[in-house]
Design a protein around this motif. Structure first.
Motif, PDB file in Angstrom:
ATOM      1  N   SER A  80       0.828  -1.092  -0.060  1.00  0.00           N
ATOM      2  CA  SER A  80      -0.072   0.054  -0.001  1.00  0.00           C
ATOM      3  C   SER A  80       0.854   1.400   0.060  1.00  0.00           C
ATOM      4  O   SER A  80       0.366   2.391  -0.749  1.00  0.00           O
ATOM      5  CB  SER A  80      -0.981  -0.080   1.160  1.00  0.00           C
ATOM      6  OG  SER A  80      -0.251   0.016   2.360  1.00  0.00           O
ATOM      7  N   GLU A  81       2.044   1.273   0.462  1.00  0.00           N
ATOM      8  CA  GLU A  81       2.905   2.358   0.605  1.00  0.00           C
ATOM      9  C   GLU A  81       3.492   2.775  -0.728  1.00  0.00           C
ATOM     10  O   GLU A  81       3.397   3.948  -1.022  1.00  0.00           O
ATOM     11  CB  GLU A  81       4.019   2.117   1.401  1.00  0.00           C
ATOM     12  CG  GLU A  81       4.912   3.331   1.563  1.00  0.00           C
ATOM     13  CD  GLU A  81       6.228   3.034   2.618  1.00  0.00           C
ATOM     14  OE1 GLU A  81       7.405   3.392   2.433  1.00  0.00           O
ATOM     15  OE2 GLU A  81       5.995   2.294   3.504  1.00  0.00           O
ATOM     16  N   ASN A  82       3.721   1.996  -1.744  1.00  0.00           N
ATOM     17  CA  ASN A  82       4.065   1.974  -2.887  1.00  0.00           C
ATOM     18  C   ASN A  82       2.957   1.877  -4.104  1.00  0.00           C
ATOM     19  O   ASN A  82       3.280   2.301  -5.291  1.00  0.00           O
ATOM     20  CB  ASN A  82       5.326   1.049  -3.370  1.00  0.00           C
ATOM     21  CG  ASN A  82       6.457   1.598  -2.539  1.00  0.00           C
ATOM     22  OD1 ASN A  82       6.983   2.588  -2.453  1.00  0.00           O
ATOM     23  ND2 ASN A  82       7.072   0.562  -1.616  1.00  0.00           N
ATOM     24  N   LYS A  83       1.913   1.683  -3.530  1.00  0.00           N
ATOM     25  CA  LYS A  83       0.707   1.155  -4.568  1.00  0.00           C
ATOM     26  C   LYS A  83       1.032   0.351  -5.753  1.00  0.00           C
ATOM     27  O   LYS A  83       0.804   0.376  -6.787  1.00  0.00           O
ATOM     28  CB  LYS A  83      -0.133   2.532  -5.128  1.00  0.00           C
ATOM     29  CG  LYS A  83      -0.542   3.363  -4.003  1.00  0.00           C
ATOM     30  CD  LYS A  83      -1.341   4.656  -4.677  1.00  0.00           C
ATOM     31  CE  LYS A  83      -1.748   5.322  -3.681  1.00  0.00           C
ATOM     32  NZ  LYS A  83      -2.779   6.377  -3.840  1.00  0.00           N
ATOM     33  N   ILE A  84       1.796  -0.773  -5.116  1.00  0.00           N
ATOM     34  CA  ILE A  84       2.354  -1.847  -6.143  1.00  0.00           C
ATOM     35  C   ILE A  84       1.527  -3.236  -5.590  1.00  0.00           C
ATOM     36  O   ILE A  84       1.488  -3.701  -4.507  1.00  0.00           O
ATOM     37  CB  ILE A  84       3.683  -1.970  -5.936  1.00  0.00           C
ATOM     38  CG1 ILE A  84       4.527  -0.698  -6.804  1.00  0.00           C
ATOM     39  CG2 ILE A  84       4.299  -3.233  -6.798  1.00  0.00           C
ATOM     40  CD1 ILE A  84       5.905  -0.572  -6.705  1.00  0.00           C
ATOM     41  N   ALA A  85       1.292  -4.033  -6.720  1.00  0.00           N
ATOM     42  CA  ALA A  85       0.811  -5.260  -6.430  1.00  0.00           C
ATOM     43  C   ALA A  85       1.676  -6.291  -7.111  1.00  0.00           C
ATOM     44  O   ALA A  85       2.281  -5.899  -8.246  1.00  0.00           O
ATOM     45  CB  ALA A  85      -0.761  -5.639  -7.166  1.00  0.00           C
ATOM     46  N   THR A  86       2.265  -7.477  -6.352  1.00  0.00           N
ATOM     47  CA  THR A  86       3.226  -8.263  -7.154  1.00  0.00           C
ATOM     48  C   THR A  86       2.396  -9.659  -7.284  1.00  0.00           C
ATOM     49  O   THR A  86       2.134 -10.344  -6.138  1.00  0.00           O
ATOM     50  CB  THR A  86       4.514  -8.487  -6.204  1.00  0.00           C
ATOM     51  OG1 THR A  86       4.843  -7.236  -5.985  1.00  0.00           O
ATOM     52  CG2 THR A  86       5.528  -9.478  -7.083  1.00  0.00           C
ATOM     53  N   SER A  87       2.526 -10.224  -8.472  1.00  0.00           N
ATOM     54  CA  SER A  87       2.015 -11.540  -8.599  1.00  0.00           C
ATOM     55  C   SER A  87       2.989 -12.545  -8.903  1.00  0.00           C
ATOM     56  O   SER A  87       4.093 -12.495  -9.266  1.00  0.00           O
ATOM     57  CB  SER A  87       1.301 -11.495 -10.137  1.00  0.00           C
ATOM     58  OG  SER A  87       1.025 -12.877 -10.496  1.00  0.00           O
TER      59      SER A  87
END
Length: 186
Positions: A110-117
């Motif tokens: 949430s801090e970097n607004k990134i999702a990792t699959s």
């Protein structure tokens, strides 16, 4: 009817069954908890198999502090290599939109607004000679969708390689091509 619901909405999956095939989820009906009215019908072209009344999971996948978003999962578990597709509630349009985020074992920052699959290729039980294919997505708040950023690959240590290392080109390509069906895990 799905067991999980948001503060404002509940969900019913639309099912289809053809001879000699599993029951598949072909869509999702979204209902208002306040009025009980149908808000939206979302068509699911992925053909996820219906395993459970917990196919939908709730969360805050657009980092707005509101847990009105949901994912549709192609399994009844949170296991490795379970495909998931995400939907974001857009308050301005009063509807759900596909978040351009589909993958395996997705982790949110949430801090970097990134999702990792993360897709795991190899033995997912003893983790020997595994390859982890990771895809990064950035959430674009204006468009309410994820944008694909980057892909990288790591190889987990095994009896020969004692340290986490970058995959070889062959390992990455083999993992990209690998089709992992739900339930294939040992």
């Amino acid at each position: 009817m799905q067991m999980n619901s948001t503060q404002d909405f509940y969900f019913k999956v639309i099912l289809s069954k053809k001879k000699k095939e599993d029951i598949k989820i072909t869509g999702i009906n979204v209902y208002s908890k306040k009025s009980g009215e149908l808000l939206q019908t979302i068509k699911n072209s992925k053909g996820y198999i219906f395993y459970t009344f917990q196919a939908i999971r709730i969360g805050d996948f657009d980092f707005d502090g509101n847990k009105n978003d949901f994912s549709l999962n192609n399994s009844e578990s949170y296991a490795v290599n379970v495909p998931q597709i995400y939907y974001i509630y857009d308050d301005s349009q009063n509807k759900y939109i596909e978040a351009n985020l589909e993958g395996y074992s997705i982790q949110f920052d949430s801090e970097n607004k990134i999702a990792t699959s993360t897709k795991t290729c190899g033995d997912v039980v003893i983790y020997s000679s595994n390859v982890l294919l990771k895809k990064l997505y950035y959430f674009n708040n204006k468009e309410k969708k994820y944008t694909y950023i980057d892909k990288y690959c790591e190889a987990i240590p095994d009896g020969v390689n004692y340290y986490l290392r970058q995959c070889t080109k062959k390992e990455r390509l083999d993992c990209e091509k690998a089709v992992v069906e739900v339930g294939d895990e040992p």
